[in-house]
Design a protein around this motif. Structure first.
Motif, PDB file in Angstrom:
ATOM      1  N   ASP A 174      35.833  42.930  42.231  1.00 49.69           N
ATOM      2  CA  ASP A 174      34.748  42.734  43.193  1.00 49.69           C
ATOM      3  C   ASP A 174      35.040  41.624  44.198  1.00 49.69           C
ATOM      4  OD1 ASP A 174      33.265  44.750  42.044  1.00 49.69           O
ATOM      5  OD2 ASP A 174      32.224  43.387  40.651  1.00 49.69           O
ATOM      6  N   ALA A 175      35.743  40.579  43.771  1.00 53.64           N
ATOM      7  CA  ALA A 175      35.980  39.437  44.658  1.00 53.64           C
ATOM      8  C   ALA A 175      36.945  39.830  45.773  1.00 53.64           C
ATOM      9  CB  ALA A 175      36.542  38.259  43.859  1.00 53.64           C
ATOM     10  N   PRO A 176      36.745  39.252  46.966  1.00 57.87           N
ATOM     11  CA  PRO A 176      37.640  39.557  48.088  1.00 57.87           C
ATOM     12  C   PRO A 176      38.961  38.806  47.972  1.00 57.87           C
ATOM     13  CG  PRO A 176      36.028  37.917  48.749  1.00 57.87           C
ATOM     14  CD  PRO A 176      35.691  38.296  47.324  1.00 57.87           C
ATOM     15  N   PHE A 177      40.014  39.366  48.544  1.00 61.82           N
ATOM     16  CA  PHE A 177      41.291  38.673  48.708  1.00 61.82           C
ATOM     17  C   PHE A 177      41.456  38.316  50.183  1.00 61.82           C
ATOM     18  CE2 PHE A 177      41.691  41.059  44.863  1.00 61.82           C
ATOM     19  CZ  PHE A 177      42.546  40.344  44.050  1.00 61.82           C
ATOM     20  N   VAL A 178      42.352  37.377  50.455  1.00 59.43           N
ATOM     21  CA  VAL A 178      42.666  37.022  51.841  1.00 59.43           C
ATOM     22  C   VAL A 178      43.855  37.878  52.265  1.00 59.43           C
ATOM     23  CG1 VAL A 178      43.380  35.191  53.416  1.00 59.43           C
ATOM     24  CG2 VAL A 178      41.814  34.678  51.521  1.00 59.43           C
ATOM     25  N   ASN A 179      43.604  38.807  53.169  1.00 55.84           N
ATOM     26  CA  ASN A 179      44.613  39.792  53.548  1.00 55.84           C
ATOM     27  C   ASN A 179      45.879  39.158  54.104  1.00 55.84           C
ATOM     28  OD1 ASN A 179      45.459  42.505  53.894  1.00 55.84           O
ATOM     29  ND2 ASN A 179      44.963  42.367  56.078  1.00 55.84           N
ATOM     30  N   GLU A 180      45.742  38.034  54.806  1.00 56.38           N
ATOM     31  CA  GLU A 180      46.891  37.364  55.425  1.00 56.38           C
ATOM     32  C   GLU A 180      47.840  36.757  54.386  1.00 56.38           C
ATOM     33  OE1 GLU A 180      43.806  37.192  56.399  1.00 56.38           O
ATOM     34  OE2 GLU A 180      43.756  37.580  58.559  1.00 56.38           O
ATOM     35  N   SER A 181      47.367  36.548  53.165  1.00 53.94           N
ATOM     36  CA  SER A 181      48.170  35.852  52.165  1.00 53.94           C
ATOM     37  C   SER A 181      49.229  36.772  51.570  1.00 53.94           C
ATOM     38  CB  SER A 181      47.262  35.317  51.052  1.00 53.94           C
ATOM     39  OG  SER A 181      48.046  34.770  50.007  1.00 53.94           O
ATOM     40  N   GLN A 182      50.423  36.223  51.353  1.00 53.05           N
ATOM     41  CA  GLN A 182      51.535  36.996  50.808  1.00 53.05           C
ATOM     42  C   GLN A 182      51.597  36.916  49.288  1.00 53.05           C
ATOM     43  OE1 GLN A 182      53.711  38.825  52.942  1.00 53.05           O
ATOM     44  NE2 GLN A 182      51.918  38.339  54.190  1.00 53.05           N
ATOM     45  N   LEU A 183      50.757  36.077  48.688  1.00 55.94           N
ATOM     46  CA  LEU A 183      50.721  35.983  47.224  1.00 55.94           C
ATOM     47  C   LEU A 183      49.273  35.747  46.809  1.00 55.94           C
ATOM     48  CD1 LEU A 183      51.703  35.857  44.373  1.00 55.94           C
ATOM     49  CD2 LEU A 183      52.785  33.679  44.814  1.00 55.94           C
ATOM     50  N   GLN A 184      48.687  36.795  46.250  1.00 57.48           N
ATOM     51  CA  GLN A 184      47.255  36.811  45.935  1.00 57.48           C
ATOM     52  C   GLN A 184      47.087  37.156  44.451  1.00 57.48           C
ATOM     53  OE1 GLN A 184      46.139  40.317  48.072  1.00 57.48           O
ATOM     54  NE2 GLN A 184      46.688  39.533  50.100  1.00 57.48           N
ATOM     55  N   TYR A 185      46.122  36.537  43.803  1.00 58.08           N
ATOM     56  CA  TYR A 185      45.836  36.957  42.426  1.00 58.08           C
ATOM     57  C   TYR A 185      44.365  36.776  42.092  1.00 58.08           C
ATOM     58  CZ  TYR A 185      47.110  31.988  41.658  1.00 58.08           C
ATOM     59  OH  TYR A 185      47.238  30.631  41.744  1.00 58.08           O
ATOM     60  N   ALA A 186      43.917  37.598  41.155  1.00 58.11           N
ATOM     61  CA  ALA A 186      42.520  37.576  40.722  1.00 58.11           C
ATOM     62  C   ALA A 186      42.411  36.856  39.392  1.00 58.11           C
ATOM     63  CB  ALA A 186      41.996  39.003  40.570  1.00 58.11           C
TER      64      ALA A 186
END
Lengths: 210, 210
Positions: free
Chosen positions: A113-125
């Motif tokens: 449900d939480a949003p990610f930052v699309n610009e980021s090259q390394l994202q995790y929940a």
């Protein structure tokens, strides 16, 4: 010491700090994103990551949302959007989303449900595991367990090391200085009976003396 | 995931980490120094700095000494001795000092029993305030209050910011990669109604647009 001088000085002591955007939404789907320089590795198994926050500062919407939904994302800041990331530290009101106001775009993955930052090259929940109060100065250590990691395969080396320099991840010193990096080397696991050796970025066993 | 792969991967998630040597001595004056990548700023007033450790790993001598003497020093690692700093992570026995074994030199200041790392360009002493157990993974958050800071005046800017890049302080990514830095800029305090601006390293109010 004057308090602003003291804040600059003491914030410089710990060394280079990680630069991350923490993104959340509340139960109604209102999104929030804020920059943090206190994200810290706590352990690999279980995969635990912590960050420190004051309950009453600008990032309180982040805390409220995490308490409501038990979920959040951490997104490494890179050179392509460091200015927008810094702008998220302005005191916006809860009804406004820093995504829109700072020119960042949100991205969603199925089942999270939480949003990610699309610009980021390394994202995790992460799923919230515990909030530990630090009574000495009324801060909180917020601890989450990593559930999903999103990163281009090219940056993940055969031994699991992620080459965050190749992702242009930035670091912070003090309160407001941003830096890119230049690798000196990866080093072999240190043992008492021998000197450390360089290892290549891909982690393969081609040791070379220094 | 295999456990070593997992350790490399998860250690890469938090971003760039600070590189610090923590130096201690026991009640008999036996010294110890070990590298840590988990030193984190907790607050400026009081000046609190934390670090995370496993009670049973190689750094247990550090913990035992801090418990005995309530005092320790944190010393930023710079490019001139990063290899020696990494070597301190080898599993030496308690009766041996990493200062000697790794080619580092200790330094003492009047009134402070704990040793400093002479090679470090930014050194500070702390008094133990609290050890908070993180039961989720049996780690500890060790919190100290900064009592004395030693740094060349040139690196301390008029607003209190310490230019740790000019000290060649290094950072760590993953478990074993070391990096120097290149500053993008310091940035002005973010406000909702305007875009962030560059500020010079000395923190003076000569804003420039980006």
């Amino acid at each position: 010491m004057p308090s602003r001088y003291r804040a600059q000085l003491v914030n410089s002591l710990s060394g280079f700090k990680s630069a991350n955007l923490i993104a959340t939404c509340n139960a109604d789907g209102q999104t929030n994103v804020a920059i943090f320089s206190s994200v810290v590795h706590l352990g690999a198994s279980p995969a635990l990551v912590g960050f420190v926050m004051r309950p009453n500062n600008v990032a309180r919407h982040t805390l409220e949302n995490i308490k409501q939904t038990k979920q959040y994302t951490i997104n490494q800041v890179s050179e392509s959007f460091w200015l927008k990331a810094h702008q998220t530290s302005a005191r916006y009101v809860a009804q406004e989303s820093e995504f829109d106001l700072c020119g960042l775009s949100s991205r969603y993955y199925e089942g999270i449900d939480a949003p990610f930052v699309n610009e980021s090259q390394l994202q995790y929940a992460l799923t919230l595991k515990e909030i530990i109060p630090i009574e000495l100065n009324n801060t909180l250590l917020v601890i989450g367990e990593v559930t999903d990691v999103f990163c281009q395969n090219m940056a993940i080396k055969p031994d699991g090391y992620i080459d965050i320099e190749s992702l242009n991840t930035v670091s912070i010193s003090g309160l407001d200085s941003y830096h890119v990096s230049r690798r000196l080397s990866r080093l072999s696991y240190a043992k008492p009976e021998r000197s450390v050796q360089r290892i290549p970025v891909n982690g393969q066993n081609e040791l070379s003396d220094l």
